[in-house]
Motif scaffolding. Structure first.
Motif, PDB file in Angstrom:
ATOM      1  N   ALA A   4       0.850  -1.235  -0.063  1.00 38.97           N
ATOM      2  CA  ALA A   4      -0.019   0.058  -0.032  1.00 38.97           C
ATOM      3  C   ALA A   4       0.677   1.314  -0.054  1.00 38.97           C
ATOM      4  CB  ALA A   4      -1.054   0.114   1.146  1.00 38.97           C
ATOM      5  N   PRO A   5       1.846   1.525   0.817  1.00 38.59           N
ATOM      6  CA  PRO A   5       2.670   2.756   0.636  1.00 38.59           C
ATOM      7  C   PRO A   5       3.467   3.018  -0.424  1.00 38.59           C
ATOM      8  CG  PRO A   5       2.842   1.329   2.784  1.00 38.59           C
ATOM      9  CD  PRO A   5       2.084   0.575   1.896  1.00 38.59           C
ATOM     10  N   ASN A   6       3.945   1.644  -1.223  1.00 39.13           N
ATOM     11  CA  ASN A   6       4.602   1.856  -2.548  1.00 39.13           C
ATOM     12  C   ASN A   6       3.918   2.481  -3.416  1.00 39.13           C
ATOM     13  OD1 ASN A   6       6.868   0.568  -1.171  1.00 39.13           O
ATOM     14  ND2 ASN A   6       6.154  -1.489  -1.818  1.00 39.13           N
ATOM     15  N   ARG A   7       2.548   2.329  -3.526  1.00 38.98           N
ATOM     16  CA  ARG A   7       1.689   3.125  -4.663  1.00 38.98           C
ATOM     17  C   ARG A   7       1.750   4.640  -4.522  1.00 38.98           C
ATOM     18  NH1 ARG A   7      -3.160  -0.877  -4.227  1.00 38.98           N
ATOM     19  NH2 ARG A   7      -1.966  -1.814  -2.589  1.00 38.98           N
ATOM     20  N   PRO A   8       1.470   5.128  -3.410  1.00 36.73           N
ATOM     21  CA  PRO A   8       1.512   6.613  -3.214  1.00 36.73           C
ATOM     22  C   PRO A   8       3.101   7.014  -3.260  1.00 36.73           C
ATOM     23  CG  PRO A   8       0.472   5.654  -1.214  1.00 36.73           C
ATOM     24  CD  PRO A   8       0.851   4.573  -2.011  1.00 36.73           C
ATOM     25  N   GLY A   9       3.838   6.043  -2.946  1.00 32.04           N
ATOM     26  CA  GLY A   9       5.209   6.551  -2.742  1.00 32.04           C
ATOM     27  C   GLY A   9       5.844   6.926  -4.200  1.00 32.04           C
ATOM     28  N   ARG A  10       5.395   5.825  -5.227  1.00 30.05           N
ATOM     29  CA  ARG A  10       5.744   5.953  -6.382  1.00 30.05           C
ATOM     30  C   ARG A  10       5.267   7.196  -7.094  1.00 30.05           C
ATOM     31  NH1 ARG A  10       5.287   0.377  -6.451  1.00 30.05           N
ATOM     32  NH2 ARG A  10       3.274   0.488  -7.265  1.00 30.05           N
ATOM     33  N   SER A  11       3.934   7.402  -6.901  1.00 32.95           N
ATOM     34  CA  SER A  11       3.362   8.943  -7.456  1.00 32.95           C
ATOM     35  C   SER A  11       3.999   9.832  -7.142  1.00 32.95           C
ATOM     36  CB  SER A  11       1.982   8.646  -7.234  1.00 32.95           C
ATOM     37  OG  SER A  11       1.504   8.889  -5.852  1.00 32.95           O
ATOM     38  N   LEU A  12       4.551  10.038  -5.704  1.00 35.81           N
ATOM     39  CA  LEU A  12       5.012  11.096  -5.113  1.00 35.81           C
ATOM     40  C   LEU A  12       6.575  11.255  -5.362  1.00 35.81           C
ATOM     41  CD1 LEU A  12       3.433  10.980  -1.692  1.00 35.81           C
ATOM     42  CD2 LEU A  12       3.127  12.752  -3.281  1.00 35.81           C
ATOM     43  N   GLY A  13       7.209   9.998  -5.843  1.00 39.60           N
ATOM     44  CA  GLY A  13       8.577  10.240  -6.454  1.00 39.60           C
ATOM     45  C   GLY A  13       9.685  10.037  -4.950  1.00 39.60           C
ATOM     46  N   VAL A  14       8.958   9.131  -4.149  1.00 43.62           N
ATOM     47  CA  VAL A  14       9.717   8.867  -2.753  1.00 43.62           C
ATOM     48  C   VAL A  14       9.495   7.608  -2.242  1.00 43.62           C
ATOM     49  CG1 VAL A  14       9.663  11.185  -1.887  1.00 43.62           C
ATOM     50  CG2 VAL A  14       7.903   9.919  -1.194  1.00 43.62           C
ATOM     51  N   ARG A  15      10.468   6.921  -1.613  1.00 44.05           N
ATOM     52  CA  ARG A  15      10.280   5.638  -1.144  1.00 44.05           C
ATOM     53  C   ARG A  15       9.564   5.951   0.276  1.00 44.05           C
ATOM     54  NH1 ARG A  15      15.152   2.085  -1.071  1.00 44.05           N
ATOM     55  NH2 ARG A  15      15.839   3.324   0.750  1.00 44.05           N
ATOM     56  N   LEU A  16       8.496   4.985   0.777  1.00 42.29           N
ATOM     57  CA  LEU A  16       8.064   5.104   1.938  1.00 42.29           C
ATOM     58  C   LEU A  16       8.236   3.946   2.733  1.00 42.29           C
ATOM     59  CD1 LEU A  16       4.374   6.482   0.874  1.00 42.29           C
ATOM     60  CD2 LEU A  16       6.116   7.842   1.743  1.00 42.29           C
ATOM     61  N   PHE A  17       7.985   3.861   4.215  1.00 40.54           N
ATOM     62  CA  PHE A  17       8.357   2.935   5.013  1.00 40.54           C
ATOM     63  C   PHE A  17       7.393   2.878   5.865  1.00 40.54           C
ATOM     64  CE2 PHE A  17      12.308   4.771   3.415  1.00 40.54           C
ATOM     65  CZ  PHE A  17      12.933   3.726   2.924  1.00 40.54           C
ATOM     66  N   PRO A  18       6.654   1.709   6.338  1.00 37.66           N
ATOM     67  CA  PRO A  18       5.506   1.450   7.327  1.00 37.66           C
ATOM     68  C   PRO A  18       6.285   2.014   8.726  1.00 37.66           C
ATOM     69  CG  PRO A  18       6.213  -0.683   6.220  1.00 37.66           C
ATOM     70  CD  PRO A  18       7.131   0.411   5.614  1.00 37.66           C
ATOM     71  N   LEU A  19       5.381   2.575   9.405  1.00 40.54           N
ATOM     72  CA  LEU A  19       5.888   3.031  10.552  1.00 40.54           C
ATOM     73  C   LEU A  19       4.858   2.611  11.743  1.00 40.54           C
ATOM     74  CD1 LEU A  19       7.916   4.716  12.212  1.00 40.54           C
ATOM     75  CD2 LEU A  19       6.437   6.898  11.934  1.00 40.54           C
TER      76      LEU A  19
END
Length: 57
Positions: A25-40
């Motif tokens: 799930a965080p990978n999809r918005p991360g790709r559209s934002l151009g950043v890597r997201l990590f579950p917290l």
């Protein structure tokens, strides 16, 4: 800061173990934002909480 919206959760848990199954799930918005997201963790509404490489939630 175009496209940035500030919101505040009432509560939540900072525990990556609680968000470990949300990895796709965080990978999809991360790709559209151009950043890597990590579950917290999770918010009080059971939404996933993630942090990016810059330390933004």
């Amino acid at each position: 800061m175009t496209g940035v919206r500030e919101v505040a959760a009432v509560g939540g848990a900072v525990d990556p173990r609680q968000a470990r199954f949300d990895v796709p799930a965080p990978n999809r918005p991360g790709r559209s934002l151009g950043v890597r997201l990590f579950p917290l963790g999770r918010t009080d509404t059971d939404a996933p909480l993630a942090v990016d490489e810059e330390g933004r939630l």
